[in-house]
Design a protein around this motif. Sequence first.
Motif, PDB file in Angstrom:
ATOM      1  N   LYS A 268      40.477 -40.617  30.342  1.00  0.00           N
ATOM      2  CA  LYS A 268      41.441 -41.697  30.548  1.00  0.00           C
ATOM      3  C   LYS A 268      41.009 -43.022  29.923  1.00  0.00           C
ATOM      4  O   LYS A 268      41.583 -44.069  30.219  1.00  0.00           O
ATOM      5  CB  LYS A 268      41.716 -41.866  32.040  1.00  0.00           C
ATOM      6  N   THR A 269      40.021 -42.972  29.049  1.00  0.00           N
ATOM      7  CA  THR A 269      39.621 -44.190  28.339  1.00  0.00           C
ATOM      8  C   THR A 269      40.820 -44.725  27.554  1.00  0.00           C
ATOM      9  O   THR A 269      41.502 -43.951  26.868  1.00  0.00           O
ATOM     10  CB  THR A 269      38.459 -43.887  27.377  1.00  0.00           C
ATOM     11  N   PRO A 270      41.125 -46.020  27.635  1.00  0.00           N
ATOM     12  CA  PRO A 270      42.287 -46.564  26.933  1.00  0.00           C
ATOM     13  C   PRO A 270      42.286 -46.204  25.438  1.00  0.00           C
ATOM     14  O   PRO A 270      41.243 -46.302  24.776  1.00  0.00           O
ATOM     15  CB  PRO A 270      42.150 -48.081  27.132  1.00  0.00           C
ATOM     16  N   PRO A 271      43.431 -45.780  24.908  1.00  0.00           N
ATOM     17  CA  PRO A 271      43.499 -45.380  23.500  1.00  0.00           C
ATOM     18  C   PRO A 271      43.018 -46.456  22.529  1.00  0.00           C
ATOM     19  O   PRO A 271      42.445 -46.140  21.490  1.00  0.00           O
ATOM     20  CB  PRO A 271      44.991 -45.089  23.291  1.00  0.00           C
ATOM     21  N   GLU A 272      43.253 -47.728  22.885  1.00  0.00           N
ATOM     22  CA  GLU A 272      42.831 -48.817  22.003  1.00  0.00           C
ATOM     23  C   GLU A 272      41.311 -48.835  21.850  1.00  0.00           C
ATOM     24  O   GLU A 272      40.779 -49.109  20.772  1.00  0.00           O
ATOM     25  CB  GLU A 272      43.305 -50.165  22.559  1.00  0.00           C
ATOM     26  N   ILE A 273      40.608 -48.532  22.942  1.00  0.00           N
ATOM     27  CA  ILE A 273      39.142 -48.503  22.901  1.00  0.00           C
ATOM     28  C   ILE A 273      38.673 -47.307  22.092  1.00  0.00           C
ATOM     29  O   ILE A 273      37.756 -47.414  21.278  1.00  0.00           O
ATOM     30  CB  ILE A 273      38.565 -48.479  24.331  1.00  0.00           C
ATOM     31  N   VAL A 274      39.295 -46.161  22.314  1.00  0.00           N
ATOM     32  CA  VAL A 274      38.931 -44.951  21.571  1.00  0.00           C
ATOM     33  C   VAL A 274      39.119 -45.181  20.066  1.00  0.00           C
ATOM     34  O   VAL A 274      38.254 -44.839  19.252  1.00  0.00           O
ATOM     35  CB  VAL A 274      39.772 -43.746  22.040  1.00  0.00           C
ATOM     36  N   GLN A 275      40.243 -45.791  19.695  1.00  0.00           N
ATOM     37  CA  GLN A 275      40.519 -46.056  18.282  1.00  0.00           C
ATOM     38  C   GLN A 275      39.511 -47.035  17.688  1.00  0.00           C
ATOM     39  O   GLN A 275      39.035 -46.854  16.558  1.00  0.00           O
ATOM     40  CB  GLN A 275      41.940 -46.607  18.115  1.00  0.00           C
ATOM     41  N   ARG A 276      39.169 -48.074  18.443  1.00  0.00           N
ATOM     42  CA  ARG A 276      38.205 -49.063  17.941  1.00  0.00           C
ATOM     43  C   ARG A 276      36.828 -48.425  17.771  1.00  0.00           C
ATOM     44  O   ARG A 276      36.147 -48.641  16.752  1.00  0.00           O
ATOM     45  CB  ARG A 276      38.135 -50.244  18.924  1.00  0.00           C
ATOM     46  N   MET A 277      36.404 -47.646  18.761  1.00  0.00           N
ATOM     47  CA  MET A 277      35.104 -46.992  18.677  1.00  0.00           C
ATOM     48  C   MET A 277      35.092 -46.003  17.508  1.00  0.00           C
ATOM     49  O   MET A 277      34.105 -45.912  16.775  1.00  0.00           O
ATOM     50  CB  MET A 277      34.797 -46.280  19.997  1.00  0.00           C
TER      51      MET A 277
END
Length: 332
Positions: A268-277
């Motif tokens: 459930k990690t926010p998609p924005e964080i996943v994309q940035r990482m």
Amino acid sequence: MRLSFPRLGTALVRPLLALSVLAGALAAPAVQAQAWPGKQPIKLVAVFPPGGSVDQVARLLAPVLQQRLGQNVIVENKGGASGAIGTAAVAQAPADGYTFAVVFDTHGVNPALQPNLPFDTKRDLTAVSLIGTGAMVIATVASSPYKSFGDVVKAAQSGSSISYGSIGNGSLGHLAVTMLAKSGKMELIHVPYRGGGPLMSDAIAGHVPVSVGSVFLTKPHIDSGKLRALAVTTSQRSANLPGVPTIAESGFAGFDAPAWWAVLAPAKTPPEIVQRMNAEINAALKLPEVADKLAAQGIVTRSDTPAAAQSFIEQQLDTWAQVVKANGIKSE
């Protein structure tokens, strides 16, 4: 003049309050993602002990990510159960972008071999990025009569009982050769070792006729002349061993069984964080100081999206689950 307003009835207030709470809950991940990374250190959980390839990948990425994200990035080793203990810790961590797992190809095998994992591999974790893939090497002692992988196949198909060693029962090397033996109708007897050190000791001594291990594990002994490389398990030849043919070139068209490394996050990690990482990891992999060190370990870097990495991992999970089930393979 005093103005008066009608009082809102309880029946109307409660729905409005509920909508307010819901709106706040929906907005929370977006606010959290915008604020990431904050002052909290980011943790890369290497799911194997120090010294191995997973640990080295994590420690190569950490300083680059720290510089690019402007936040402390620390590596924490949490080994055990073929990486399942560290992966479980990440699956159960808060999905806030501060805990990630660096995993190995055992991640794609563990659910089939360990049915009681304390997490659901597909439901509780999400892929951030595939770091890269690497060949495994099928080798024999230098004094062996086998000059090519074709010689091994011919002997095995003629009725010879040939033993091969891997780094352990249920390892990717074990499963790859099991799949190969079945497709080629060969009798290959698995000899599991507890790690690469013991495997290489017996392979060099000729106590096990054939071995399967990573490029990183086997290449020093190939370079020294103690082992002879017969084939690699990837669909393309390894840049580290360009003269060694693939299994596919050796008569098994389409065969491809790479080792691989990836970064995961709680589901459930926010998609924005996943994309940035993902973007920062891909940028790190393009740096010569990172790419060259990974290449020296036999790792071919990949710059994939989270969706592509997730698709790759799910394909690995499905492939090896079928091999485990079809051959009745059990964990040690």
